[in-house]
Design an enzyme around this catalytic site. Structure first.
Site, short mmCIF file in Angstrom:
data_model
loop_
_atom_site.label_atom_id
_atom_site.label_comp_id
_atom_site.label_asym_id
_atom_site.label_seq_id
_atom_site.Cartn_x
_atom_site.Cartn_y
_atom_site.Cartn_z
N ARG A 270 31.89 45.44 30.92
CA ARG A 270 31.66 45.52 32.36
C ARG A 270 32.18 46.84 32.91
O ARG A 270 33.32 47.24 32.63
CB ARG A 270 32.36 44.35 33.06
CG ARG A 270 32.39 44.41 34.59
CD ARG A 270 33.06 43.16 35.13
NE ARG A 270 33.26 43.18 36.57
CZ ARG A 270 34.44 43.35 37.18
NH1 ARG A 270 35.54 43.53 36.44
NH2 ARG A 270 34.53 43.35 38.48
N THR B 290 37.75 35.96 36.96
CA THR B 290 38.85 36.22 37.88
C THR B 290 40.13 35.49 37.50
O THR B 290 40.16 34.26 37.40
CB THR B 290 38.51 35.87 39.34
OG1 THR B 290 37.20 36.31 39.66
CG2 THR B 290 39.50 36.54 40.28
N ARG C 261 37.56 45.86 55.47
CA ARG C 261 38.98 46.23 55.44
C ARG C 261 39.46 46.64 56.82
O ARG C 261 38.69 47.14 57.66
CB ARG C 261 39.23 47.37 54.46
CG ARG C 261 38.92 47.01 53.01
CD ARG C 261 39.36 48.11 52.06
NE ARG C 261 39.03 47.76 50.68
CZ ARG C 261 39.79 46.99 49.90
NH1 ARG C 261 40.92 46.50 50.39
NH2 ARG C 261 39.43 46.72 48.67
N LYS D 2 26.81 37.03 41.90
CA LYS D 2 28.20 36.58 41.93
C LYS D 2 28.39 35.58 43.08
O LYS D 2 28.12 35.90 44.23
CB LYS D 2 29.13 37.77 42.10
CG LYS D 2 29.08 38.73 40.91
CD LYS D 2 29.82 40.02 41.19
CE LYS D 2 31.30 39.82 41.35
NZ LYS D 2 32.00 41.13 41.51
#
Length: 500
Positions: free
Chosen positions: A50, A290, A91, A232
């Site tokens: 990846r 994860t 953010r 995802k």
């Protein structure tokens, strides 16, 4: 650039055989970007590499891809490369002092101003968030360490109250659980990264922060068939459209990081099972990712809970399990992939794993003749104790159907296209090869037996089950099943076989 084809295997090249069916995905980064480390990762366990476009420059990713394609040429084995797009990362702006302290119950303002913030306000340069807010909505900052509740809002601000959390620093991430944000899963950066990754010749594109089927359709149109598309699942909104997203994507990733931030932690394990089951029903590869062995970023051994977490993903029926920072930036990348391999092998030896895999089998929503042939191949192979199932495939669909059945024996993939062989390395149990595919059916049977023997999957006297189509080169035409016996005559150049 176009990815060069690997050299077809010869007896002089070592066979890379995995003693497990579940695949291992590893992320490349500063800790794992030399040819020596990449080769060692591949040697020990890694099936898919990846490239995380949230970090690193284009030139760094180009160099990593060159190393991987050189590895492919040297080993004669297909090497699968995934480009993972960053997606729309929301953010905060900055604080004048770099950090502030908060008190539960205090008010705190978010606005569009980029003036450095203080203990009363901070910039949030995302007008799409303010457009989607409603009073009472929650905002989660810094992966949920700070929770705010919206009391009022306008097109350029939100007045909130601190529910929990004591400190906040520059540019921390923002999550808005339960709110579908009017943004594309592809930012301008993602589009540039996508074009670059496709020119590199990557095999899979991973699309982050999918919220709706339209996100997948948009990315698929841009990819234009040049790579497979993996969606995802990390937003609660995606769960509401899970079936449609799975149908549109080529594969699925259970990205538990952001999913665990935006949903109660106790919901994530059951959602993981739901997503894996839906992907398997559709015959699409599914990765669980994860924090799988996160303590191995700094430790040479995982916690017992992490080992159990990896095992649970395998018991759930995942095609692959993924390492992120453990191999990209950790101190023990080789130990991490070795541990992942050991856990997978141990689980697959457990008779309960086989019982659970069979019990979790879900038939496709629409059963085609090709589905029936492939399901029968798995049953025949088990009944006869065959050494391998050999699938001839044009598009990859036949091999993925075989992987959906989760057979006990390896699936030898014989594809005309090197690109298809690479993509299929992500799927459960698949041992793909790169080389010419015979045209005539009798020659295909001979080729299947010879390749199974030369790849070390079968020995003289073993049976192999072969599926193929009588329409050469036509996707979705699988309609023939044969059983062949490997004999010693003509070995190793062209083993004779008996078909029945």
């Amino acid at each position: 650039m176009n990815a060069p084809l690997a050299t077809p295997r010869t007896d002089a090249l070592p066979a890379i055989l995995r003693l497990r069916r579940t695949k291992v995905v590893a992320t490349l980064g500063p800790a794992s970007s030399t040819p020596e480390v990449v080769a060692a990762l591949f040697d020990r366990a890694v099936d898919v590499f990846r490239l995380n476009f949230s970090h690193g420059t284009h030139e760094e990713h180009r160099r990593r891809t060159e190393i991987l394609r050189d590895l492919e040429r040297r080993t004669g084995r297909p090497v699968c490369v995934m480009a993972d797009l960053q997606g729309p990362k929301l953010r905060l702006a900055t604080f004048a002092a770099g950090r502030i302290d908060l008190v539960a119950g205090q008010t705190f303002r978010l606005d569009l101003s980029l003036e450095p913030g203080d203990a009363t306000r901070v910039g949030l340069p995302h007008p799409e968030i303010f457009a989607a807010l409603v009073p009472g909505a929650e905002l989660l900052l810094d992966d949920g360490k700070v929770r705010l509740e919206v009391e009022s809002h306008g097109p350029d601000h939100a007045e909130t109250r601190v529910i929990s959390g004591t400190s906040l620093s520059d540019r921390k991430g923002v999550n808005v659980p339960g709110v579908a944000l009017p943004i594309s899963a592809l930012t301008a950066k993602d589009r540039a990264d996508l074009a670059f990754a496709l020119d590199l010749g990557v095999d899979w594109i991973a699309l982050s922060f999918v919220q709706r089927p339209e996100d997948v359709a948009e990315a698929r149109a841009l990819i234009g068939g040049r790579a497979a598309l993996l969606a995802k699942i990390e937003k609660p909104q995606a769960i509401d459209h899970l079936e449609a997203i799975v149908d549109l994507a080529d594969g699925i990733m259970v990205a538990r990081g952001d999913l665990g931030v935006e949903m109660p932690p106790e919901d994530v394990p059951t959602l993981q099972k739901t997503i894996v089951r839906e992907a398997r029903r559709a015959g699409k590869p599914v990765i669980v990712a994860t924090q799988m062995l996160e303590s191995m970023v700094t430790s040479p051994a995982p916690t017992r809970a992490e080992a159990s977490d990896v095992a649970t993903a395998i018991f759930d029926g995942a095609d692959a399990v993924m390492l992120s920072a453990e191999t990209a930036a950790g101190a023990y990348p080789l130990e991490a992939v070795t541990m992942m391999d050991r856990i997978a092998r141990r689980v697959e030896k457990d008779p309960i794993w086989r019982q659970m895999s069979d019990a979790q089998r879900v038939p496709p929503r629409i059963l085609t003749p090709s589905d029936a042939i492939t399901a029968a191949a798995s049953q025949v192979a088990r009944s006869l104790g065959a050494a391998a199932i050999v699938t001839y495939t044009t598009s990859g669909s036949t091999t993925l159907r075989a992987a959906r059945e989760r057979p006990e024996m390896p699936i030898l993939c014989m594809a005309r296209s090197a690109a298809i062989s690479r993509r299929l390395m992500i799927a459960y149990g698949v041992h793909a090869v790169i080389g010419p595919v015979p045209d005539g059916f009798a020659d295909k049977i001979r080729g299947a037996v010879r390749t199974a023997a030369t790849e070390g999957l079968a020995a003289p006297g073993d049976l192999v089950v072969v599926t193929a189509g009588d329409g050469d080169g036509v996707a979705g035409s699988t309609n023939v099943l044969r059983v062949a016996t490997v004999t010693t005559e003509g070995m190793p150049d062209m083993p004779e076989c008996k078909a029945r």
